[in-house]
Design a protein around this motif. Structure first.
Motif, PDB file in Angstrom:
ATOM      1  N   TYR A  76       1.133  -1.398  -0.024  1.00  0.00           N
ATOM      2  CA  TYR A  76      -0.048   0.184   0.246  1.00  0.00           C
ATOM      3  C   TYR A  76       0.792   1.211   0.419  1.00  0.00           C
ATOM      4  CZ  TYR A  76       0.347  -1.149   4.805  1.00  0.00           C
ATOM      5  OH  TYR A  76       1.133  -1.026   6.052  1.00  0.00           O
ATOM      6  N   LEU A  77       0.441   2.457  -0.490  1.00  0.00           N
ATOM      7  CA  LEU A  77       0.829   3.706  -0.028  1.00  0.00           C
ATOM      8  C   LEU A  77       0.342   4.948   0.332  1.00  0.00           C
ATOM      9  CD1 LEU A  77       2.709   4.900  -2.626  1.00  0.00           C
ATOM     10  CD2 LEU A  77       0.916   6.516  -3.102  1.00  0.00           C
ATOM     11  N   LEU A  78       1.351   5.526   1.716  1.00  0.00           N
ATOM     12  CA  LEU A  78       1.487   6.502   2.998  1.00  0.00           C
ATOM     13  C   LEU A  78       1.389   7.610   1.937  1.00  0.00           C
ATOM     14  CD1 LEU A  78       3.596   4.818   5.239  1.00  0.00           C
ATOM     15  CD2 LEU A  78       1.212   4.487   5.095  1.00  0.00           C
ATOM     16  N   GLN A  79       0.479   8.812   2.379  1.00  0.00           N
ATOM     17  CA  GLN A  79       0.916  10.385   0.914  1.00  0.00           C
ATOM     18  C   GLN A  79       1.101  10.894   2.717  1.00  0.00           C
ATOM     19  OE1 GLN A  79      -2.591  11.623  -1.269  1.00  0.00           O
ATOM     20  NE2 GLN A  79      -1.682  13.686  -0.240  1.00  0.00           N
ATOM     21  N   LEU A  80       2.270  11.021   2.653  1.00  0.00           N
ATOM     22  CA  LEU A  80       2.980  11.921   4.516  1.00  0.00           C
ATOM     23  C   LEU A  80       2.076  13.582   4.129  1.00  0.00           C
ATOM     24  CD1 LEU A  80       6.245  10.468   4.580  1.00  0.00           C
ATOM     25  CD2 LEU A  80       3.999   9.919   5.248  1.00  0.00           C
ATOM     26  N   ASN A  81       1.697  14.093   5.283  1.00  0.00           N
ATOM     27  CA  ASN A  81       1.409  15.533   5.201  1.00  0.00           C
ATOM     28  C   ASN A  81       2.080  16.531   5.869  1.00  0.00           C
ATOM     29  OD1 ASN A  81       1.331  14.708   8.269  1.00  0.00           O
ATOM     30  ND2 ASN A  81      -1.159  14.806   7.291  1.00  0.00           N
ATOM     31  N   ASP A  82       3.706  16.125   5.876  1.00  0.00           N
ATOM     32  CA  ASP A  82       5.051  16.920   6.672  1.00  0.00           C
ATOM     33  C   ASP A  82       5.209  18.071   5.801  1.00  0.00           C
ATOM     34  OD1 ASP A  82       7.074  18.207   7.647  1.00  0.00           O
ATOM     35  OD2 ASP A  82       7.389  16.339   8.526  1.00  0.00           O
ATOM     36  N   PRO A  83       4.988  19.244   6.022  1.00  0.00           N
ATOM     37  CA  PRO A  83       5.384  20.039   5.298  1.00  0.00           C
ATOM     38  C   PRO A  83       6.524  20.243   5.526  1.00  0.00           C
ATOM     39  CG  PRO A  83       4.275  21.053   8.094  1.00  0.00           C
ATOM     40  CD  PRO A  83       4.798  19.591   7.892  1.00  0.00           C
ATOM     41  N   ALA A  84       7.774  19.684   5.630  1.00  0.00           N
ATOM     42  CA  ALA A  84       9.164  19.932   5.504  1.00  0.00           C
ATOM     43  C   ALA A  84       9.359  18.794   3.864  1.00  0.00           C
ATOM     44  CB  ALA A  84       9.854  19.359   6.533  1.00  0.00           C
ATOM     45  N   TRP A  85       8.643  17.557   3.090  1.00  0.00           N
ATOM     46  CA  TRP A  85       8.299  16.722   2.131  1.00  0.00           C
ATOM     47  C   TRP A  85       7.553  16.950   1.868  1.00  0.00           C
ATOM     48  CZ3 TRP A  85       8.108  12.833   7.066  1.00  0.00           C
ATOM     49  CH2 TRP A  85       9.667  13.289   7.892  1.00  0.00           C
ATOM     50  N   PRO A  86       6.124  17.653   1.086  1.00  0.00           N
ATOM     51  CA  PRO A  86       5.907  18.051   0.579  1.00  0.00           C
ATOM     52  C   PRO A  86       5.231  17.390  -0.894  1.00  0.00           C
ATOM     53  CG  PRO A  86       7.064  19.752  -0.089  1.00  0.00           C
ATOM     54  CD  PRO A  86       8.276  19.111   0.761  1.00  0.00           C
ATOM     55  N   GLY A  87       4.255  17.004  -1.068  1.00  0.00           N
ATOM     56  CA  GLY A  87       3.862  15.611  -1.705  1.00  0.00           C
ATOM     57  C   GLY A  87       4.525  14.377  -1.500  1.00  0.00           C
ATOM     58  N   ALA A  88       5.151  13.835  -0.211  1.00  0.00           N
ATOM     59  CA  ALA A  88       6.241  12.933   0.030  1.00  0.00           C
ATOM     60  C   ALA A  88       5.442  11.724  -0.315  1.00  0.00           C
ATOM     61  CB  ALA A  88       7.300  12.970   1.425  1.00  0.00           C
ATOM     62  N   HIS A  89       5.584  10.675  -0.678  1.00  0.00           N
ATOM     63  CA  HIS A  89       4.705   8.975  -0.870  1.00  0.00           C
ATOM     64  C   HIS A  89       6.319   8.036  -0.303  1.00  0.00           C
ATOM     65  CE1 HIS A  89       2.481  11.488  -3.415  1.00  0.00           C
ATOM     66  NE2 HIS A  89       1.187  10.643  -2.923  1.00  0.00           N
ATOM     67  N   VAL A  90       5.189   7.336   0.592  1.00  0.00           N
ATOM     68  CA  VAL A  90       5.871   6.263   0.801  1.00  0.00           C
ATOM     69  C   VAL A  90       5.552   4.497   0.748  1.00  0.00           C
ATOM     70  CG1 VAL A  90       6.839   4.961   2.746  1.00  0.00           C
ATOM     71  CG2 VAL A  90       7.150   7.330   2.828  1.00  0.00           C
ATOM     72  N   PHE A  91       6.119   3.571   0.357  1.00  0.00           N
ATOM     73  CA  PHE A  91       5.744   2.874  -0.387  1.00  0.00           C
ATOM     74  C   PHE A  91       5.832   2.092   0.483  1.00  0.00           C
ATOM     75  CE2 PHE A  91       5.716  -1.724  -2.897  1.00  0.00           C
ATOM     76  CZ  PHE A  91       4.617  -1.876  -3.236  1.00  0.00           C
ATOM     77  N   VAL A  92       4.631   0.092   1.112  1.00  0.00           N
ATOM     78  CA  VAL A  92       4.863  -0.065   1.774  1.00  0.00           C
ATOM     79  C   VAL A  92       5.324  -1.293   1.353  1.00  0.00           C
ATOM     80  CG1 VAL A  92       4.338  -0.952   4.029  1.00  0.00           C
ATOM     81  CG2 VAL A  92       4.237   1.439   3.592  1.00  0.00           C
ATOM     82  N   GLN A  93       5.920  -2.646   1.393  1.00  0.00           N
ATOM     83  CA  GLN A  93       5.737  -3.546   0.980  1.00  0.00           C
ATOM     84  C   GLN A  93       5.736  -4.754   2.766  1.00  0.00           C
ATOM     85  OE1 GLN A  93       7.836  -5.993  -1.396  1.00  0.00           O
ATOM     86  NE2 GLN A  93       6.444  -8.007  -1.002  1.00  0.00           N
ATOM     87  N   ASN A  94       4.365  -5.200   3.393  1.00  0.00           N
ATOM     88  CA  ASN A  94       4.566  -5.067   4.364  1.00  0.00           C
ATOM     89  C   ASN A  94       4.219  -7.058   4.500  1.00  0.00           C
ATOM     90  OD1 ASN A  94       4.925  -5.550   7.782  1.00  0.00           O
ATOM     91  ND2 ASN A  94       2.596  -5.051   7.915  1.00  0.00           N
ATOM     92  N   ARG A  95       5.592  -7.593   4.577  1.00  0.00           N
ATOM     93  CA  ARG A  95       5.202  -9.218   4.944  1.00  0.00           C
ATOM     94  C   ARG A  95       4.694  -9.846   6.573  1.00  0.00           C
ATOM     95  NH1 ARG A  95       6.765 -12.728   1.160  1.00  0.00           N
ATOM     96  NH2 ARG A  95       5.343 -14.164   2.482  1.00  0.00           N
ATOM     97  N   ALA A  96       4.091 -10.997   6.405  1.00  0.00           N
ATOM     98  CA  ALA A  96       3.934 -10.705   7.848  1.00  0.00           C
ATOM     99  C   ALA A  96       3.418 -12.061   8.199  1.00  0.00           C
ATOM    100  CB  ALA A  96       2.787  -9.731   7.856  1.00  0.00           C
ATOM    101  N   LEU A  97       3.577 -12.487   9.557  1.00  0.00           N
ATOM    102  CA  LEU A  97       2.794 -14.127   9.719  1.00  0.00           C
ATOM    103  C   LEU A  97       1.929 -13.399  10.906  1.00  0.00           C
ATOM    104  CD1 LEU A  97       3.304 -17.161   9.922  1.00  0.00           C
ATOM    105  CD2 LEU A  97       4.910 -16.632  11.602  1.00  0.00           C
ATOM    106  N   ARG A  98       0.625 -14.643  10.537  1.00  0.00           N
ATOM    107  CA  ARG A  98      -0.445 -14.185  11.622  1.00  0.00           C
ATOM    108  C   ARG A  98      -0.923 -16.263  11.218  1.00  0.00           C
ATOM    109  NH1 ARG A  98      -5.035 -11.516   9.441  1.00  0.00           N
ATOM    110  NH2 ARG A  98      -5.390 -13.910   8.559  1.00  0.00           N
ATOM    111  N   ARG A  99      -0.732 -16.025  13.254  1.00  0.00           N
ATOM    112  CA  ARG A  99      -1.544 -17.815  13.750  1.00  0.00           C
ATOM    113  C   ARG A  99      -2.139 -17.363  15.014  1.00  0.00           C
ATOM    114  NH1 ARG A  99       2.215 -19.273  17.358  1.00  0.00           N
ATOM    115  NH2 ARG A  99       4.392 -18.228  17.157  1.00  0.00           N
TER     116      ARG A  99
END
Length: 161
Positions: A76-99
């Motif tokens: 998924y994609l994060l859209q950041l709202n910090d004025p120091a990084w206008p328009g910055a995005h972070v793509f996340v790939q999160n691998r997990a184990l659930r049991r």
């Protein structure tokens, strides 16, 4: 000389809103065997060292390997709202184990609440960033813990120092 012992530094918390699962059926392949389940991501928030929104359009591509265990791969994609990084995005790939117990996992699948302490949910996110000030996200390893609720997933990510 002794090797350093890693420590965990809190990085940020996420609340990821999700839609109803899509059950895609039993799959087999060279590296996958189990029931494929896809959970659409509809939005959410991120707060901590980065702040902003989880954008709709991502998904968690789960491979359910038994009645007690699933291999998760959320993107998924994060859209950041910090004025120091206008328009910055972070793509996340999160691998997990659930049991968890078969009974508790069945409750999660039905959309019923389950005590997060009853479910082992650990993850290892990785990131792609669109602003050089966020390079620290790509230069360290991260781990996290999470909990599934009927309409959302809550996670806390830590940088391994």
């Amino acid at each position: 000389m002794p090797l350093p012992t890693p420590t965990l530094e809190p990085a940020f918390d996420l609340t990821v809103h999700v839609a109803a699962p899509v059950e895609a059926g039993h799959v087999t392949g060279l590296n996958s065997r189990g029931r494929r389940r896809i959970i659409p991501i509809t939005g959410g928030t991120v707060s901590g060292r980065v702040n902003g929104a989880v954008l709709a359009g991502g998904a968690d591509f789960q491979l359910v390997v038994s009645d007690t265990c699933a291999d998760l791969d959320a993107r998924y994609l994060l859209q950041l709202n910090d004025p120091a990084w206008p328009g910055a995005h972070v793509f996340v790939q999160n691998r997990a184990l659930r049991r968890g117990s078969a009974q508790d996992i069945a409750k999660l699948v039905r959309g019923e609440p389950v005590d997060p302490a009853a479910i082992y949910f650990r993850c290892a996110p990785s990131f792609e960033v669109s602003h050089p000030a966020l390079a620290w996200l790509t230069e360290s390893l991260f781990v996290g813990t999470g909990a599934r609720f009927p309409d959302r997933v809550e996670m806390r990510f830590f940088r391994v120092a």
